[in-house]
Design an enzyme around this catalytic site. Sequence first.
Site, PDB file in Angstrom:
ATOM      1  N   ASN A   1      12.702 -35.864  10.094  1.00 49.06           N
ATOM      2  CA  ASN A   1      12.736 -36.821  11.199  1.00 49.06           C
ATOM      3  C   ASN A   1      14.030 -37.614  11.139  1.00 49.06           C
ATOM      4  O   ASN A   1      14.699 -37.644  10.098  1.00 49.06           O
ATOM      5  CB  ASN A   1      11.547 -37.789  11.102  1.00 49.06           C
ATOM      6  CG  ASN A   1      11.520 -38.528   9.770  1.00 49.06           C
ATOM      7  OD1 ASN A   1      10.985 -38.014   8.786  1.00 49.06           O
ATOM      8  ND2 ASN A   1      12.111 -39.705   9.731  1.00 49.06           N
TER       9      ASN A   1
ATOM     10  N   TYR B   1       5.833 -44.961  -6.134  1.00 47.47           N
ATOM     11  CA  TYR B   1       4.883 -45.821  -5.412  1.00 47.47           C
ATOM     12  C   TYR B   1       3.427 -45.551  -5.782  1.00 47.47           C
ATOM     13  O   TYR B   1       2.541 -46.339  -5.461  1.00 47.47           O
ATOM     14  CB  TYR B   1       5.069 -45.699  -3.896  1.00 47.47           C
ATOM     15  CG  TYR B   1       4.809 -44.327  -3.307  1.00 47.47           C
ATOM     16  CD1 TYR B   1       3.519 -43.816  -3.179  1.00 47.47           C
ATOM     17  CD2 TYR B   1       5.857 -43.544  -2.845  1.00 47.47           C
ATOM     18  CE1 TYR B   1       3.284 -42.571  -2.635  1.00 47.47           C
ATOM     19  CE2 TYR B   1       5.640 -42.293  -2.294  1.00 47.47           C
ATOM     20  CZ  TYR B   1       4.346 -41.816  -2.189  1.00 47.47           C
ATOM     21  OH  TYR B   1       4.120 -40.573  -1.644  1.00 47.47           O
ATOM     22  N   GLU B   2       3.170 -44.430  -6.482  1.00 52.34           N
ATOM     23  CA  GLU B   2       1.794 -44.156  -6.899  1.00 52.34           C
ATOM     24  C   GLU B   2       1.368 -45.054  -8.057  1.00 52.34           C
ATOM     25  O   GLU B   2       0.178 -45.129  -8.380  1.00 52.34           O
ATOM     26  CB  GLU B   2       1.633 -42.680  -7.253  1.00 52.34           C
ATOM     27  CG  GLU B   2       1.806 -41.763  -6.044  1.00 52.34           C
ATOM     28  CD  GLU B   2       1.748 -40.291  -6.401  1.00 52.34           C
ATOM     29  OE1 GLU B   2       0.669 -39.836  -6.855  1.00 52.34           O
ATOM     30  OE2 GLU B   2       2.769 -39.593  -6.242  1.00 52.34           O
TER      31      GLU B   2
ATOM     32  N   HIS C   1       3.261 -39.632   7.602  1.00 59.37           N
ATOM     33  CA  HIS C   1       3.191 -38.587   6.570  1.00 59.37           C
ATOM     34  C   HIS C   1       2.738 -37.255   7.166  1.00 59.37           C
ATOM     35  O   HIS C   1       3.208 -36.187   6.747  1.00 59.37           O
ATOM     36  CB  HIS C   1       2.236 -39.022   5.458  1.00 59.37           C
ATOM     37  CG  HIS C   1       2.300 -38.129   4.248  1.00 59.37           C
ATOM     38  ND1 HIS C   1       3.469 -37.896   3.543  1.00 59.37           N
ATOM     39  CD2 HIS C   1       1.339 -37.380   3.624  1.00 59.37           C
ATOM     40  CE1 HIS C   1       3.221 -37.070   2.532  1.00 59.37           C
ATOM     41  NE2 HIS C   1       1.944 -36.740   2.565  1.00 59.37           N
TER      42      HIS C   1
ATOM     43  N   SER D   1       7.161 -32.676  -0.551  1.00 60.86           N
ATOM     44  CA  SER D   1       6.093 -32.721   0.447  1.00 60.86           C
ATOM     45  C   SER D   1       6.236 -31.606   1.479  1.00 60.86           C
ATOM     46  O   SER D   1       7.294 -31.433   2.082  1.00 60.86           O
ATOM     47  CB  SER D   1       6.110 -34.068   1.174  1.00 60.86           C
ATOM     48  OG  SER D   1       5.860 -35.129   0.287  1.00 60.86           O
TER      49      SER D   1
ATOM     50  N   MET E   1      11.541 -40.926  -0.749  1.00 56.52           N
ATOM     51  CA  MET E   1      10.831 -41.742  -1.732  1.00 56.52           C
ATOM     52  C   MET E   1      10.700 -41.029  -3.074  1.00 56.52           C
ATOM     53  O   MET E   1       9.769 -41.290  -3.841  1.00 56.52           O
ATOM     54  CB  MET E   1       9.439 -42.106  -1.200  1.00 56.52           C
ATOM     55  CG  MET E   1       9.440 -42.837   0.125  1.00 56.52           C
ATOM     56  SD  MET E   1       7.755 -43.089   0.751  1.00 56.52           S
ATOM     57  CE  MET E   1       8.122 -43.687   2.417  1.00 56.52           C
ATOM     58  N   SER E   2      11.629 -40.127  -3.388  1.00 59.01           N
ATOM     59  CA  SER E   2      11.499 -39.336  -4.625  1.00 59.01           C
ATOM     60  C   SER E   2      12.875 -38.879  -5.077  1.00 59.01           C
ATOM     61  O   SER E   2      13.887 -39.466  -4.720  1.00 59.01           O
ATOM     62  CB  SER E   2      10.605 -38.113  -4.357  1.00 59.01           C
ATOM     63  OG  SER E   2      11.220 -37.247  -3.414  1.00 59.01           O
TER      64      SER E   2
ATOM     65  N   ALA F   1      11.362 -33.759   1.149  1.00 57.28           N
ATOM     66  CA  ALA F   1      11.425 -34.063   2.572  1.00 57.28           C
ATOM     67  C   ALA F   1      12.125 -35.406   2.717  1.00 57.28           C
ATOM     68  O   ALA F   1      11.979 -36.282   1.871  1.00 57.28           O
ATOM     69  CB  ALA F   1      10.021 -34.120   3.161  1.00 57.28           C
TER      70      ALA F   1
ATOM     71  N   HIS G   1       0.872 -32.109  -2.247  1.00 55.03           N
ATOM     72  CA  HIS G   1       1.366 -31.885  -3.608  1.00 55.03           C
ATOM     73  C   HIS G   1       0.222 -31.289  -4.428  1.00 55.03           C
ATOM     74  O   HIS G   1      -0.694 -32.003  -4.854  1.00 55.03           O
ATOM     75  CB  HIS G   1       1.865 -33.192  -4.226  1.00 55.03           C
ATOM     76  CG  HIS G   1       3.081 -33.735  -3.548  1.00 55.03           C
ATOM     77  ND1 HIS G   1       4.359 -33.483  -4.004  1.00 55.03           N
ATOM     78  CD2 HIS G   1       3.215 -34.489  -2.438  1.00 55.03           C
ATOM     79  CE1 HIS G   1       5.232 -34.078  -3.193  1.00 55.03           C
ATOM     80  NE2 HIS G   1       4.559 -34.691  -2.243  1.00 55.03           N
TER      81      HIS G   1
ATOM     82  N   HIS H   1       5.215 -39.890  -7.360  1.00 55.60           N
ATOM     83  CA  HIS H   1       6.216 -40.812  -6.845  1.00 55.60           C
ATOM     84  C   HIS H   1       6.046 -42.171  -7.505  1.00 55.60           C
ATOM     85  O   HIS H   1       4.946 -42.528  -7.952  1.00 55.60           O
ATOM     86  CB  HIS H   1       6.059 -40.978  -5.327  1.00 55.60           C
ATOM     87  CG  HIS H   1       6.060 -39.681  -4.568  1.00 55.60           C
ATOM     88  ND1 HIS H   1       4.956 -38.866  -4.530  1.00 55.60           N
ATOM     89  CD2 HIS H   1       7.023 -39.076  -3.830  1.00 55.60           C
ATOM     90  CE1 HIS H   1       5.240 -37.798  -3.784  1.00 55.60           C
ATOM     91  NE2 HIS H   1       6.486 -37.902  -3.356  1.00 55.60           N
TER      92      HIS H   1
END
Length: 280
Positions: free
Chosen positions: A235, A85-86, A247, A30, A211-212, A113, A61, A83
């Site tokens: 962060n 979650y998609e 995001h 990302s 998350m990846s 990220a 992306h 990802h």
Amino acid sequence: MTASLAVQAAAEIARRAPGLTPRVGIILGSGLGGIADRVEGAVAIPYTELPGFPVPSVEGHAGRLVLGRLGGQPVAVMQGRVHAYEGAGFGALRTAIHALKAAGCGILFLTCAAGSLRLDVGPGRIVTISDHINMLGTNPLVGPNDSAVGPRFPSLQDAWDPALRRRVAVASERLGIPFSEGVYAAYLGPSFETPAEVRMLGRLGAEAVGMSTVPECIVARHCGLRVAGCAVITNLGVGLSDGPVNHEHTLAAASAAAADLERLLIGFLNDLDTPDEGHP
């Protein structure tokens, strides 16, 4: 089916970029897609034109494969990823990575990220991934195993290649980019972690969370690719600071740190053919 699609995709890669055999596959996370603009002699192929490739649905992306040379090496750069979650499963991810190997890649360099779980490693820092913790609740190798691709029970000892990590460290020092290594924890998402989950992950030994990245590492190691990777800290984890965690902030912070990651990645690639004094 996955193997067949990977062979078809590799053939299309060879057709679209004749004479180029990529040595290193790179997946951009990302806010980091701009690194693909540095590829020399670039041939860009939308994922939709490569059999079985993923189609990202998340902002930041682009969804295209960029072929050419970067840091003196022939590369295949995935500008964007999907990802867990998609909700599309891992089939397209496996196809893409298997296609990179079939096209000639021996190394996969992963970028992402991430949120930091350490107060002394704040936004803008780059963390080389030394190991990972899979908190996704699943594994991309679930299902029938193709023994022609890899073993049923692959080892993940040294999943993040020690010799490649040394090369990243050397490039970081030479370029004056602050260096640190850490364990990356993959959370399913798409919601960000709670403060309690951030505290838990820190106690488990993780230094960064995202998350990846972990699924790609597992698939790559299963099929015999060497893996290295860096997380760009965007962060501090929720509860560790008062800063925003969303995001939009992730994309903005990753884009700001992308210049250092670009220099580090190019430096790593430039040094890839030099002797590794720490590895016989």
